[in-house]
Design a protein around this motif. Structure first.
Motif, PDB file in Angstrom:
ATOM      1  N   VAL A  14       0.840  -1.202   0.000  1.00 21.27           N
ATOM      2  CA  VAL A  14       0.000   0.000   0.000  1.00 21.27           C
ATOM      3  C   VAL A  14       0.875   1.252   0.000  1.00 21.27           C
ATOM      4  O   VAL A  14       0.642   2.189  -0.772  1.00 21.27           O
ATOM      5  N   ILE A  15       1.886   1.278   0.868  1.00 21.83           N
ATOM      6  CA  ILE A  15       2.805   2.426   0.936  1.00 21.83           C
ATOM      7  C   ILE A  15       3.565   2.577  -0.384  1.00 21.83           C
ATOM      8  O   ILE A  15       3.697   3.680  -0.920  1.00 21.83           O
ATOM      9  N   LYS A  16       4.058   1.476  -0.934  1.00 15.08           N
ATOM     10  CA  LYS A  16       4.824   1.524  -2.182  1.00 15.08           C
ATOM     11  C   LYS A  16       3.966   2.030  -3.340  1.00 15.08           C
ATOM     12  O   LYS A  16       4.400   2.891  -4.113  1.00 15.08           O
ATOM     13  N   ASP A  17       2.753   1.513  -3.461  1.00 14.02           N
ATOM     14  CA  ASP A  17       1.868   1.946  -4.551  1.00 14.02           C
ATOM     15  C   ASP A  17       1.526   3.427  -4.429  1.00 14.02           C
ATOM     16  O   ASP A  17       1.557   4.163  -5.410  1.00 14.02           O
ATOM     17  N   GLY A  18       1.225   3.864  -3.208  1.00 14.70           N
ATOM     18  CA  GLY A  18       0.919   5.276  -2.988  1.00 14.70           C
ATOM     19  C   GLY A  18       2.109   6.172  -3.269  1.00 14.70           C
ATOM     20  O   GLY A  18       1.973   7.241  -3.866  1.00 14.70           O
ATOM     21  N   ALA A  19       3.283   5.737  -2.845  1.00 17.03           N
ATOM     22  CA  ALA A  19       4.505   6.513  -3.073  1.00 17.03           C
ATOM     23  C   ALA A  19       4.815   6.609  -4.566  1.00 17.03           C
ATOM     24  O   ALA A  19       5.257   7.655  -5.045  1.00 17.03           O
ATOM     25  N   GLU A  20       4.576   5.536  -5.297  1.00 18.55           N
ATOM     26  CA  GLU A  20       4.855   5.551  -6.735  1.00 18.55           C
ATOM     27  C   GLU A  20       3.930   6.531  -7.463  1.00 18.55           C
ATOM     28  O   GLU A  20       4.374   7.297  -8.323  1.00 18.55           O
ATOM     29  N   VAL A  21       2.656   6.528  -7.104  1.00 24.02           N
ATOM     30  CA  VAL A  21       1.708   7.475  -7.699  1.00 24.02           C
ATOM     31  C   VAL A  21       2.140   8.906  -7.364  1.00 24.02           C
ATOM     32  O   VAL A  21       2.173   9.782  -8.236  1.00 24.02           O
ATOM     33  N   PHE A  22       2.497   9.149  -6.102  1.00 22.08           N
ATOM     34  CA  PHE A  22       2.949  10.468  -5.681  1.00 22.08           C
ATOM     35  C   PHE A  22       4.211  10.876  -6.440  1.00 22.08           C
ATOM     36  O   PHE A  22       4.303  11.990  -6.958  1.00 22.08           O
ATOM     37  N   TYR A  23       5.182   9.968  -6.538  1.00 21.70           N
ATOM     38  CA  TYR A  23       6.454  10.262  -7.201  1.00 21.70           C
ATOM     39  C   TYR A  23       6.238  10.654  -8.660  1.00 21.70           C
ATOM     40  O   TYR A  23       6.812  11.628  -9.142  1.00 21.70           O
ATOM     41  N   LYS A  24       5.387   9.902  -9.342  1.00 23.51           N
ATOM     42  CA  LYS A  24       5.116  10.188 -10.764  1.00 23.51           C
ATOM     43  C   LYS A  24       4.391  11.517 -10.949  1.00 23.51           C
ATOM     44  O   LYS A  24       4.478  12.120 -12.026  1.00 23.51           O
ATOM     45  N   SER A  25       3.707  11.989  -9.921  1.00 21.76           N
ATOM     46  CA  SER A  25       2.977  13.252 -10.024  1.00 21.76           C
ATOM     47  C   SER A  25       3.874  14.474  -9.815  1.00 21.76           C
ATOM     48  O   SER A  25       3.473  15.593 -10.117  1.00 21.76           O
ATOM     49  N   ILE A  26       5.082  14.271  -9.312  1.00 22.29           N
ATOM     50  CA  ILE A  26       5.937  15.409  -8.949  1.00 22.29           C
ATOM     51  C   ILE A  26       6.530  16.097 -10.176  1.00 22.29           C
ATOM     52  O   ILE A  26       6.457  17.307 -10.308  1.00 22.29           O
ATOM     53  N   ASP A  27       7.161  15.377 -11.063  1.00 25.32           N
ATOM     54  CA  ASP A  27       7.831  15.906 -12.258  1.00 25.32           C
ATOM     55  C   ASP A  27       9.066  16.734 -11.871  1.00 25.32           C
ATOM     56  O   ASP A  27      10.170  16.232 -11.911  1.00 25.32           O
ATOM     57  N   THR A  28       8.883  18.012 -11.480  1.00 23.08           N
ATOM     58  CA  THR A  28      10.022  18.839 -11.075  1.00 23.08           C
ATOM     59  C   THR A  28       9.657  19.663  -9.844  1.00 23.08           C
ATOM     60  O   THR A  28       8.486  19.904  -9.564  1.00 23.08           O
TER      61      THR A  28
END
Length: 161
Positions: A14-28
């Motif tokens: 759950v933490i990994k999936d949420g972190a991956e979605v968050f990470y991909k949303s950052i960009d710069t």
């Protein structure tokens, strides 16, 4: 038990999936110290989950880094001072003539330390010669519980750490 210790495989996923979605949303993220944008690319994500090309980080290590990932953009947005610079030469993957090669390059790592809320973290930005600066890692401030000999995260409260 610390909130940064993984409880079970489902919790980790759950933490990994949420972190991956968050990470991909950052960009710069704009960093005032550099006066430019720091890129959050696949290299940074891979470093959070893998130690090297073929060796994944242990689940407990991944878990705490992924749990703290939300702090990394905030640290970079607020950083006007760098706490450490480490310069070295490393073999880096580079695409030349339509194939990937390992080329010796000058690499600079920048360390930014911050206490946000009650958590102290270190954020690393990597710059490879001829490339753009990118997020590399978020590292917790570790401690060892003297009673259990387990790794704990310092809370930023010196009286109890």
């Amino acid at each position: 038990m610390s909130i940064y210790n993984v409880k079970n495989e489902i919790d980790f996923q759950v933490i990994k999936d949420g972190a991956e979605v968050f990470y991909k949303s950052i960009d710069t993220v704009r960093c005032p110290y550099f006066g430019c944008d720091i890129v959050f690319n696949a290299k940074g994500w891979r470093h959070l989950t893998f130690k090297s090309d073929q060796q994944a980080r242990i689940v407990a290590d991944q878990y705490v880094r992924l749990k703290l990932l939300h702090l990394a953009p905030e640290v970079l947005k607020k950083s006007h001072t760098v706490q450490g610079i480490w310069q070295t030469k490393r073999f880096e993957e580079q695409k030349t003539s339509s194939r990937w090669e390992r080329v010796l390059k000058e690499v600079i790592y920048y360390e930014f330390l911050a206490v946000l809320g009650n958590v102290r973290v270190k954020v690393i930005v990597k710059e490879v010669q001829g490339g753009q600066k990118h997020f590399w890692s978020v590292i917790p401030f570790w401690g060892i519980d003297k009673e259990t000999s387990k790794r704990i995260l310092h809370s930023g409260r010196p009286e109890s750490d």
